[in-house]
Design a protein around this motif. Structure first.
Motif, PDB file in Angstrom:
ATOM      1  N   ARG A  12       0.835  -1.210   0.000  1.00  0.00           N
ATOM      2  CA  ARG A  12       0.000   0.000   0.000  1.00  0.00           C
ATOM      3  C   ARG A  12       0.863   1.250   0.000  1.00  0.00           C
ATOM      4  O   ARG A  12       2.015   1.249   0.466  1.00  0.00           O
ATOM      5  CB  ARG A  12      -0.990  -0.044   1.159  1.00  0.00           C
ATOM      6  CG  ARG A  12      -0.586   0.494   2.526  1.00  0.00           C
ATOM      7  CD  ARG A  12       0.671  -0.051   3.099  1.00  0.00           C
ATOM      8  NE  ARG A  12       0.866   0.253   4.497  1.00  0.00           N
ATOM      9  CZ  ARG A  12       1.545   1.316   4.976  1.00  0.00           C
ATOM     10  NH1 ARG A  12       2.123   2.160   4.161  1.00  0.00           N
ATOM     11  NH2 ARG A  12       1.676   1.496   6.260  1.00  0.00           N
ATOM     12  N   ALA A  14       0.261   5.055   1.500  1.00  0.00           N
ATOM     13  CA  ALA A  14      -0.694   5.596   2.473  1.00  0.00           C
ATOM     14  C   ALA A  14      -0.448   7.087   2.725  1.00  0.00           C
ATOM     15  O   ALA A  14      -0.014   7.476   3.811  1.00  0.00           O
ATOM     16  CB  ALA A  14      -0.587   4.801   3.769  1.00  0.00           C
ATOM     17  N   PRO A  15      -0.726   7.928   1.741  1.00  0.00           N
ATOM     18  CA  PRO A  15      -0.448   9.354   1.928  1.00  0.00           C
ATOM     19  C   PRO A  15      -1.479  10.049   2.818  1.00  0.00           C
ATOM     20  O   PRO A  15      -2.619   9.600   2.929  1.00  0.00           O
ATOM     21  CB  PRO A  15      -0.545   9.907   0.497  1.00  0.00           C
ATOM     22  CG  PRO A  15      -1.523   9.005  -0.188  1.00  0.00           C
ATOM     23  CD  PRO A  15      -1.323   7.638   0.426  1.00  0.00           C
ATOM     24  N   SER A  16      -1.048  11.115   3.440  1.00  0.00           N
ATOM     25  CA  SER A  16      -1.962  11.986   4.189  1.00  0.00           C
ATOM     26  C   SER A  16      -2.226  13.207   3.306  1.00  0.00           C
ATOM     27  O   SER A  16      -1.265  13.857   2.873  1.00  0.00           O
ATOM     28  CB  SER A  16      -1.318  12.423   5.508  1.00  0.00           C
ATOM     29  OG  SER A  16      -1.046  11.283   6.289  1.00  0.00           O
ATOM     30  N   GLU A  46      -4.668   8.494   4.616  1.00  0.00           N
ATOM     31  CA  GLU A  46      -4.487   8.611   6.068  1.00  0.00           C
ATOM     32  C   GLU A  46      -4.849  10.033   6.491  1.00  0.00           C
ATOM     33  O   GLU A  46      -4.000  10.915   6.595  1.00  0.00           O
ATOM     34  CB  GLU A  46      -3.057   8.206   6.444  1.00  0.00           C
ATOM     35  CG  GLU A  46      -2.798   6.751   6.027  1.00  0.00           C
ATOM     36  CD  GLU A  46      -1.775   6.014   6.861  1.00  0.00           C
ATOM     37  OE1 GLU A  46      -0.813   6.645   7.336  1.00  0.00           O
ATOM     38  OE2 GLU A  46      -1.933   4.784   7.029  1.00  0.00           O
ATOM     39  N   TYR A 201      -2.039   7.702  14.751  1.00  0.00           N
ATOM     40  CA  TYR A 201      -1.458   7.001  13.594  1.00  0.00           C
ATOM     41  C   TYR A 201      -1.005   5.580  13.937  1.00  0.00           C
ATOM     42  O   TYR A 201      -1.314   4.629  13.216  1.00  0.00           O
ATOM     43  CB  TYR A 201      -0.285   7.834  13.039  1.00  0.00           C
ATOM     44  CG  TYR A 201       0.670   7.029  12.193  1.00  0.00           C
ATOM     45  CD1 TYR A 201       0.280   6.542  10.948  1.00  0.00           C
ATOM     46  CD2 TYR A 201       1.954   6.718  12.652  1.00  0.00           C
ATOM     47  CE1 TYR A 201       1.145   5.769  10.175  1.00  0.00           C
ATOM     48  CE2 TYR A 201       2.819   5.960  11.896  1.00  0.00           C
ATOM     49  CZ  TYR A 201       2.413   5.486  10.655  1.00  0.00           C
ATOM     50  OH  TYR A 201       3.266   4.718   9.902  1.00  0.00           O
ATOM     51  N   VAL A 205      -2.637   2.547  11.907  1.00  0.00           N
ATOM     52  CA  VAL A 205      -1.859   1.921  10.831  1.00  0.00           C
ATOM     53  C   VAL A 205      -1.772   0.402  11.026  1.00  0.00           C
ATOM     54  O   VAL A 205      -1.887  -0.356  10.054  1.00  0.00           O
ATOM     55  CB  VAL A 205      -0.469   2.594  10.702  1.00  0.00           C
ATOM     56  CG1 VAL A 205       0.482   2.171  11.810  1.00  0.00           C
ATOM     57  CG2 VAL A 205       0.159   2.291   9.367  1.00  0.00           C
ATOM     58  N   THR A 218       5.343  -0.895   2.716  1.00  0.00           N
ATOM     59  CA  THR A 218       6.450  -0.141   2.126  1.00  0.00           C
ATOM     60  C   THR A 218       6.257   1.321   2.498  1.00  0.00           C
ATOM     61  O   THR A 218       5.157   1.862   2.387  1.00  0.00           O
ATOM     62  CB  THR A 218       6.482  -0.282   0.593  1.00  0.00           C
ATOM     63  OG1 THR A 218       5.325   0.322   0.059  1.00  0.00           O
ATOM     64  CG2 THR A 218       6.537  -1.729   0.163  1.00  0.00           C
ATOM     65  N   ARG A 219       7.305   1.956   2.961  1.00  0.00           N
ATOM     66  CA  ARG A 219       7.238   3.360   3.383  1.00  0.00           C
ATOM     67  C   ARG A 219       8.657   3.864   3.596  1.00  0.00           C
ATOM     68  O   ARG A 219       9.629   3.093   3.520  1.00  0.00           O
ATOM     69  CB  ARG A 219       6.389   3.493   4.653  1.00  0.00           C
ATOM     70  CG  ARG A 219       6.906   2.685   5.808  1.00  0.00           C
ATOM     71  CD  ARG A 219       5.904   2.676   6.956  1.00  0.00           C
ATOM     72  NE  ARG A 219       6.435   1.953   8.103  1.00  0.00           N
ATOM     73  CZ  ARG A 219       5.713   1.574   9.133  1.00  0.00           C
ATOM     74  NH1 ARG A 219       4.430   1.856   9.186  1.00  0.00           N
ATOM     75  NH2 ARG A 219       6.275   0.936  10.138  1.00  0.00           N
ATOM     76  N   LEU A 223      10.322   5.941   9.058  1.00  0.00           N
ATOM     77  CA  LEU A 223       9.374   5.202   9.902  1.00  0.00           C
ATOM     78  C   LEU A 223       9.924   3.844  10.344  1.00  0.00           C
ATOM     79  O   LEU A 223       9.211   3.055  10.968  1.00  0.00           O
ATOM     80  CB  LEU A 223       8.032   5.032   9.170  1.00  0.00           C
ATOM     81  CG  LEU A 223       7.202   6.326   9.148  1.00  0.00           C
ATOM     82  CD1 LEU A 223       6.073   6.234   8.139  1.00  0.00           C
ATOM     83  CD2 LEU A 223       6.655   6.646  10.540  1.00  0.00           C
TER      84      LEU A 223
HETATM   85  N1  GLU Z   1       0.636   8.557   6.260  1.00  0.00           N
HETATM   86  C1  GLU Z   1       2.057   8.513   6.389  1.00  0.00           C
HETATM   87  C2  GLU Z   1       2.673   9.641   5.573  1.00  0.00           C
HETATM   88  O1  GLU Z   1       2.001  10.246   4.755  1.00  0.00           O
HETATM   89  C3  GLU Z   1       2.635   7.190   5.922  1.00  0.00           C
HETATM   90  C4  GLU Z   1       2.567   6.159   6.988  1.00  0.00           C
HETATM   91  C5  GLU Z   1       2.864   4.720   6.581  1.00  0.00           C
HETATM   92  O2  GLU Z   1       3.122   4.463   5.390  1.00  0.00           O
HETATM   93  O3  GLU Z   1       2.838   3.864   7.463  1.00  0.00           O
HETATM   94  O4  GLU Z   1       3.837   9.937   5.787  1.00  0.00           O
END
Ligand code: GLU
Length: 290
Positions: A12, A14-16, A46, A201, A205, A218-219, A223
């Motif tokens: 995934r 997962a942008p905010s 997110e 968060y 998450v 994946t990020r 993190l």
């Molecule tokens: N929502 C977070 C961001 O935009 C990413 C968190 C994640 O991928 O676990 O930086």
């Protein structure tokens, strides 16, 4: 990568939606899609921080990702629509006696940490490590304006053994297991529920990655440290531990991680200046040496 519930690989992005996507996000999205191949690539919005998230930013995310040539599974989850699920997870932790209500403001925390006996404040994945002022308050005393924290020592005592996770990113490749001493001293009693925003968060998450059957998270490498907290929460909530892939961050000319306010690196700006999706991929490759 491990196979998911239905034998699928599933990753995934997962942008905010708090600003425009920039080169760093493009990199994150491309890595996530690449790791899912063949499999499913999901987008999760997110948007827990309702005060900072904007519908126009969300619309721009989809526009930018489509322009880049990405293709994602049709069902997109929004964290703002999942408060009841996060609350159920919180209630499970509370029922095990692992949480407490906290009424400290940021100022209270800074003041408590500046007491001479506290030593230098430690910053962990959830900001400054909480000095424990409210620890031990019963949940029955929780007032509407309180935050809810995890009692880290009790959480560790509740687990016979901490799970390990597999990291597939080159920066930290290998198998890792959280160090209980670090969880107490370097992470501390993290917030699970914010007084103003609801689920935090770290709670949302892990609940969502499990609910969506993500096989590899994946990020960005920023993190990586938080993952030790995430696998602890997964163990407490009986959730599967996915694999993790933390990729290198794209940095600005001064070596700082790109932020959403760096509009000069926004994909929309680069596109307006004539960059093509292939140019974006080339810029990313030049930055990270790929
Ligand atoms: N929502 C977070 C961001 O935009 C990413 C968190 C994640 O991928 O676990 O930086």
């Amino acid at each position: 990568m491990a196979a998911g519930r239905a034998g699928l690989r599933r990753t995934r992005f997962a942008p905010s939606p708090t600003g425009l996507l920039h080169l760093g996000h493009a990199h994150a999205a491309l890595v996530a899609q690449g790791r899912a191949d063949p499999g499913e690539f999901l987008i999760r919005i997110e948007d827990l921080d309702r005060a900072r998230c904007r519908p126009e930013h969300e619309a721009a995310i989809f526009r930018d990702l489509a322009w880049l040539g990405l293709d994602w599974a049709p069902q997109v989850w929004r964290q703002s629509e999942r408060a009841a699920v996060y609350r159920a997870a919180l209630v499970r932790l509370a029922a095990r006696g692992l949480t407490y209500p906290c009424r400290c403001t940021r100022g209270d925390i800074r003041a408590a940490l500046s007491a001479p006996q506290e030593g230098a404040p430690v910053a962990g994945p959830d900001g400054l490590v909480y000095p424990g002022t409210c620890r031990g308050r019963p949940m029955a005393e929780a007032a509407p304006g309180d935050a809810i924290r995890l009692d880290m020592r009790r959480a560790l005592a509740a687990l016979p053994r901490l799970p390990s996770f597999t990291e597939t990113g080159a920066l930290h490749a290998g198998c890792h297991r959280p160090d209980p001493d670090w969880l107490v001293a370097g992470c501390g009693d993290v917030i699970l529920w914010r007084r103003d925003m609801g689920a935090a968060y770290h709670l949302a998450v892990v609940v969502d990655d499990a609910a969506q059957g993500i096989t590899e998270v994946t990020r960005g490498a920023d993190l990586f440290e938080a993952t030790f907290l995430h696998v602890l929460l997964q163990a407490l909530l009986d959730l599967p531990v996915p694999a993790y892939h933390h990729h290198a961050l794209i940095r600005d000319d001064a070596g700082k991680r790109l932020a959403k306010r760096d509009d000069a690196r926004a994909l929309a700006t680069l596109r307006a200046e004539g960059a093509s999706p292939a140019d974006i991929r080339a810029m990313i490759a030049a930055q990270i040496g790929a």
